[in-house]
Scaffold this motif. Sequence first.
Motif, PDB file in Angstrom:
ATOM      1  N   LEU A   1     -11.767   2.852   3.978  1.00 57.42           N
ATOM      2  CA  LEU A   1     -10.528   2.163   3.610  1.00 57.42           C
ATOM      3  C   LEU A   1     -10.648   0.648   3.746  1.00 57.42           C
TER       4      LEU A   1
ATOM      5  N   LEU B   1      -1.648  -1.278  -4.073  1.00 62.90           N
ATOM      6  CA  LEU B   1      -2.794  -0.405  -3.875  1.00 62.90           C
ATOM      7  C   LEU B   1      -2.202   0.967  -3.582  1.00 62.90           C
TER       8      LEU B   1
ATOM      9  N   GLU C   1     -11.820  -0.562   0.467  1.00 64.80           N
ATOM     10  CA  GLU C   1     -10.723  -0.592  -0.502  1.00 64.80           C
ATOM     11  C   GLU C   1      -9.874  -1.853  -0.310  1.00 64.80           C
TER      12      GLU C   1
ATOM     13  N   GLU D   1      -2.472   5.275  -3.192  1.00 64.76           N
ATOM     14  CA  GLU D   1      -3.349   6.404  -2.880  1.00 64.76           C
ATOM     15  C   GLU D   1      -3.552   7.270  -4.125  1.00 64.76           C
TER      16      GLU D   1
ATOM     17  N   TYR E   1       0.873  -1.183   0.000  1.00 65.37           N
ATOM     18  CA  TYR E   1       0.000   0.000   0.000  1.00 65.37           C
ATOM     19  C   TYR E   1       0.905   1.227   0.000  1.00 65.37           C
TER      20      TYR E   1
ATOM     21  N   ALA F   1      -6.525   3.604  -4.610  1.00 61.27           N
ATOM     22  CA  ALA F   1      -7.342   3.723  -3.390  1.00 61.27           C
ATOM     23  C   ALA F   1      -8.273   4.923  -3.525  1.00 61.27           C
TER      24      ALA F   1
END
Length: 323
Positions: free
Chosen positions: A278, A92, A281, A94, A69, A121
Motif C-alpha cells: 500500500l 485513490l 500505491e 480500492e 482514499y 488501488a
Amino acid sequence: MAELNWAVVGPGEIAHQFARGMQDLNRKIYAVGARKKEKGDAFAEAYGIEKVYDDFDALFRDEKIDVVYIATPNSNHYEFMLQAVKAGKHILVEKAITINSAELLAVQAVAKEKNVIVAEAMTIFHMPLYKKLKEIADSGRLGKLKMIQASFGSAKPSDPENRFFNLELGGGALLDIGTYALSFARFFMTEKPSEILTTVKKYETGVDEQSGIILRNEKMEMAVVSLTFRSKMPKRGIVAYENGFITVEEYPRANQASITYLNGEQEIVTAGDSNAALSYEIQDMEQSILTGTNKTAPLTEDVIAIMTNVREQWGIQFPFEKR
C-alpha cells in the motif's frame, strides 16, 4: 509538492493497512469518514487523525482535504467517487474501482473537468516487481508473448449474508479476486483483448461463485483465468513467451518471480517488499498528482471493461449499479 492532506472513507481492515502504509512513509492522514462515529473515532485515535466525520457530504466539502482514499464496499464506490471529484478531490479507490465501465467513464469525465486524478488501488499496477518484469519483457529477450495463466481460489464460508455472496453489496468472485487475475493478465498483454469467452457457476444468491475466462487480443496473445470462491487455489500467474516463461507465486503482492528459459536455466527476479504494497500505491498516487497523469488508468479501464463484458455474458446485474 506540498504535503497532501489525505482523508480515508471507510475505516475497515484494508484502510488499517493503508494507514500503516502512510505511517511507514511518515505521512499523516488528516481526516476519516465512517457511518458510525465511534468506529471513526477509534480509527482516528489509532493513527493520530485530526478530523472525524460521520457526515460524508461534510467530509467532501472540507477544503483542507486534497486526496480521498475510498475503502468502502463495492456498492458505495461510485456514489463516493462522484461526490469526491465534484468537490475537486483526487481519489485513490480500492479495487474494483467501479462496478462497470459506465460508472468509471462518468467519474473520469467529471475528474477531467475538475483536473483531478482518479486511480485504483490495484497492487499489481504499483509493485516494483511488475515494473521490473515489464522492463525485461519489453527488452525483447524473452521473445513474443504467447500465453498467460492466472488462478485465484479462496475458500469462503457458505453464507448468503456476507459481502462475498451478497448481490446487494456487489459480491461474487469476479469483483473480489477476479480483478487481481485479470489485472495480472492485462498488465502483460501488449494490447487489450478483443475476444472474451467465459463460463460460470453461480451461488444461490445469484452472484458468481466460480468461473473460467479466456482472453485473446488482435496480436493473438491469450490469457486463461480460473476463479473460485469455494475452494483454495494457488495465486499463481504464468506468462509464457517464445524463449521462456515467467512464474509469479502469490502474485497480488509479489516481490519475487522466476524466469525459466527453454534450455532449463532459471533466473530469479526480486524487487520491492510485499509488506509495503500500500505504500507503493500511495507513492504512485502522489507522483500522479505531481505530474497530472495517471499512467495506470488505461489498464484499469480495460480490466473494468472486461469484467463488465463478462457479467453481461453471465446475466448478472447488481441492483444499485448505474448504466
